[in-house]
Design an enzyme around this catalytic site. Structure first.
Site, PDB file in Angstrom:
ATOM      1  N   ASN A 221       0.801  -1.222   0.000  1.00 38.74           N
ATOM      2  CA  ASN A 221       0.000   0.000   0.000  1.00 38.74           C
ATOM      3  C   ASN A 221       0.834   1.273   0.000  1.00 38.74           C
ATOM      4  OD1 ASN A 221      -1.655  -2.129   1.920  1.00 38.74           O
ATOM      5  ND2 ASN A 221      -2.899  -1.099   0.365  1.00 38.74           N
TER       6      ASN A 221
ATOM      7  N   MET B  98       1.240   6.936   0.586  1.00 41.81           N
ATOM      8  CA  MET B  98       0.537   5.843   1.211  1.00 41.81           C
ATOM      9  C   MET B  98      -0.918   5.910   0.792  1.00 41.81           C
ATOM     10  SD  MET B  98       0.511   4.883   5.139  1.00 41.81           S
ATOM     11  CE  MET B  98       0.319   3.186   5.604  1.00 41.81           C
ATOM     12  N   CYS B  99      -1.471   4.744   0.515  1.00 39.86           N
ATOM     13  CA  CYS B  99      -2.864   4.714   0.086  1.00 39.86           C
ATOM     14  C   CYS B  99      -3.721   4.323   1.276  1.00 39.86           C
ATOM     15  CB  CYS B  99      -3.022   3.710  -1.041  1.00 39.86           C
ATOM     16  SG  CYS B  99      -4.709   3.375  -1.439  1.00 39.86           S
ATOM     17  N   LEU B 100      -4.406   5.298   1.812  1.00 39.89           N
ATOM     18  CA  LEU B 100      -5.308   5.023   2.934  1.00 39.89           C
ATOM     19  C   LEU B 100      -6.715   5.367   2.477  1.00 39.89           C
ATOM     20  CD1 LEU B 100      -3.748   6.465   6.197  1.00 39.89           C
ATOM     21  CD2 LEU B 100      -4.044   4.099   5.574  1.00 39.89           C
TER      22      LEU B 100
END
Lengths: 152, 434
Positions: free
Chosen positions: A78, A87-89
């Protein structure tokens, strides 16, 4: 208003810090850029490493989501594997962000993601595939990267 | 005021001083910037600004936010999306109805009751007030709020507490130590907080410290003498911090301090209650004496012929007072009855007037209708008569045309006749053509 809320959240996090996290301001004059040191959580391949994260709060905060990026290279499905380390949140996406979400929640979410990557929501397809199909190899690689880049 | 040439070198420095003595904005007071004294329920915190609600409003989904936070959220969403709908900042539910509803009054009251420090605390105001009263406090009472200079020729402001001096505090003066210029009103603050040169000696250790650090130094000076905790209860022991700690362990008075303090508090509370009761008592006594004064002359009058000896007795006075009171009571009842009757009559009269007027109104409309129908009839009659006349005129014209036998006249006359005929109904026109 943004300024006041940020100061408040910052002082709250200083007073009651999250487990395994240290927060500081790279520049005292700019409350919108935070630096966070996260210890690799126990039981994950990142254990023993210290990761530097950068949290950038937009001027429209809390109406726009903050962005979180890894300054330390990390082998994670991620987190993008470039010098940005974005960051992929899920909760940080513009269409899912809620002004009532707190930075504390963002950080605990990031920490949870270290413990349990979400390959279905990945930005690094290769690592995600490896995580799903060949977990042993993934753990080996992640440990190696942690040793190489995130040494204490 | 100094002449422009001599004041110009001094001017930047007191402008600078103004910048260092930064004042919070107090008009209006920013309720979010206030320091809350007690911890408050986290449910009273706005999820957007993380302060206790300021003018809270409720959205369709029953989430509550500050009015301003909702406005900000809406304007941000408007900028981002082209659709005319917003989502709740807490639950992301779509809100079709932008109308925001007010929150129950009780919530506003709870918020207004939160205790806050005065926003001018940084200047020295020690007040702690309910949040709802803080604006009032700053506007009307706070000793550290800015008000207009008492000098009429001066347009600057002074702190309210300096108003008592009754003179202009804006003449420029020089700090004795650092030689920079200040207005008189700022000089004291400069000397006690900012001056980098002015020094004073500590009364205990004789060390030279900066004037602005003196307060902090005295608090931690190792040579400073402190009195025993029980000084106010008679222990006159004075010593430096270390010996004092030992003394406190031994001193019987110091051990009694909490108890004595509690006793004192109770005593004070009792005294206050006593004072209040005394005050109440005096009020009651004065009212009693006025009643006596109004009653006793009449009592004397009544009693004088019957029993002159019983003047000083209280017996007849009592009965007269009673009698008068009874009389008063019955009169009051009478008045009440009369006023009730009056109001009843009034109601009856107004009812009657209304009924009457209704009837008259009906009559009037009836008459109006009759007049209207009569007017119609008259109109019809008139038009019938007109037609008749015209027809007669045409017939006469035709007969005269036949008699004369000239075609031009007939054409001219028939043309002139046709015009009014057109106004008549179709059937008559047909008739004439035939």
């Amino acid at each position: 208003m943004a300024q006041k809320r940020i100061v408040k959240e910052y002082s709250e996090l200083q007073k009651k810090p999250l487990d395994g996290m240290r927060i500081s301001l790279p520049s005292e004059a700019d409350m919108h850029q935070w630096q966070i040191l996260i210890d690799g959580p126990k039981g994950s391949p990142y254990e023993g490493g210290v990761f530097t994260l950068h949290l950038s709060l937009p001027t429209e905060y809390p109406f726009k989501p903050p962005t979180l990026s890894f300054k330390t290279k990390i082998y994670h499905p991620n987190v993008t594997n470039d010098d940005k380390g974005s960051m992929c949140l899920g909760m940080l996406r513009a269409d899912e962000w809620k002004p009532s979400s707190k930075i504390e929640a963002v950080l605990s979410f990031a920490k949870a993601l270290l413990l349990e990557p979400q390959p279905d929501d990945a930005v690094e397809g290769g690592i995600a595939r490896e995580y799903k199909e060949n977990k042993k190899e993934f753990i080996k690689n992640a440990k190696a990267w942690t040793k190489q880049y995130a040494k204490k | 005021m100094a002449t422009p040439t001599s004041s110009s070198p001094g001017r930047p420095s007191f402008l600078q001083a103004d910048a260092t003595l930064q004042r919070p904005q107090v008009n209006p007071v920013d309720l979010r910037a206030l320091e809350y004294v007690d911890s408050y329920d986290h449910n009273l915190m706005c999820a957007i600004c993380h302060s206790p609600f300021v003018y809270p409003v409720r959205l369709e989904c029953e989430h509550v936010f500050c009015q301003r936070c909702v406005n900000d959220a809406m304007s941000h969403q408007d900028r981002d999306s082209r659709v005319y709908s917003i989502t709740c900042p807490s639950c992301r539910r779509r809100i079709e109805n932008r109308a925001i509803t007010p929150v129950p009054k009780i919530l506003s009251h709870i918020l207004d009751d939160l205790r806050v420090k005065c926003p001018l605390e940084c200047l020295g105001c020690p007040e702690v007030k309910a949040r709802g009263d803080i604006q009032d406090h700053v506007n009307k009472y706070c000793a550290y709020a800015e008000v207009k200079c008492p000098s009429e020729s001066c347009l600057l402001t002074v702190l309210r507490k300096d108003l008592d001096e009754q003179r202009c505090l804006h003449s420029v003066m020089k700090c004795e130590d650092c030689e920079s210029s200040f207005m008189e009103r700022d000089l004291e603050i400069h000397r006690s907080r900012h001056c980098e040169v002015g020094k004073a000696s500590c009364p205990d250790c004789n060390a030279q410290v900066l004037l602005r650090d003196l307060e902090g130094h005295i608090e931690c000076c190792p040579d400073a003498n402190f009195p025993c905790n029980a000084a106010e209860y008679g222990c006159d022991f004075v010593a430096i911090r270390e010996t004092l700690d030992e003394h406190l362990k031994m001193c019987p008075l110091a051990k009694l301090v909490p108890f004595l303090r509690m006793q004192n508090e109770r005593l004070e509370a009792h005294e206050a209650a006593l004072k209040h009761l005394r005050h109440k008592n005096s009020i009651l006594e004065t009212s009693l004496s006025t009643i006596q004064e109004t009653l006793s002359p009449s009592a004397n009058l009544i009693d004088a012929p019957s029993s002159s000896a019983a003047d000083s007795d209280t017996g007849p006075f009592d009965s007269t007072a009673h009698h008068l009171l009874c009389l008063h009571e019955s009169l009051r009842e009478e008045v009440n009855r009369v006023s009730a009757a009056v109001s009843e009559v009034d109601a009856k009269a107004s009812m009657m007037v209304m009924n009457e007027s209704l009837r008259i109104k009906e009559d009037l409309s009836h008459a109006n209708a009759v007049i209207g129908s009569m007017r119609m009839q008259l109109h019809w009659l008139m038009s019938a008569r007109l037609q008749n006349q015209q027809r007669v005129a045409i017939v006469r014209a035709q007969s005269s045309g036949d008699g004369l036998g000239s075609s031009t006249d007939a054409g001219g006359s028939s043309g002139s006749v046709e015009l009014p005929v057109r106004r008549l109904s179709d059937s008559t026109r047909q008739d004439t053509k035939l």
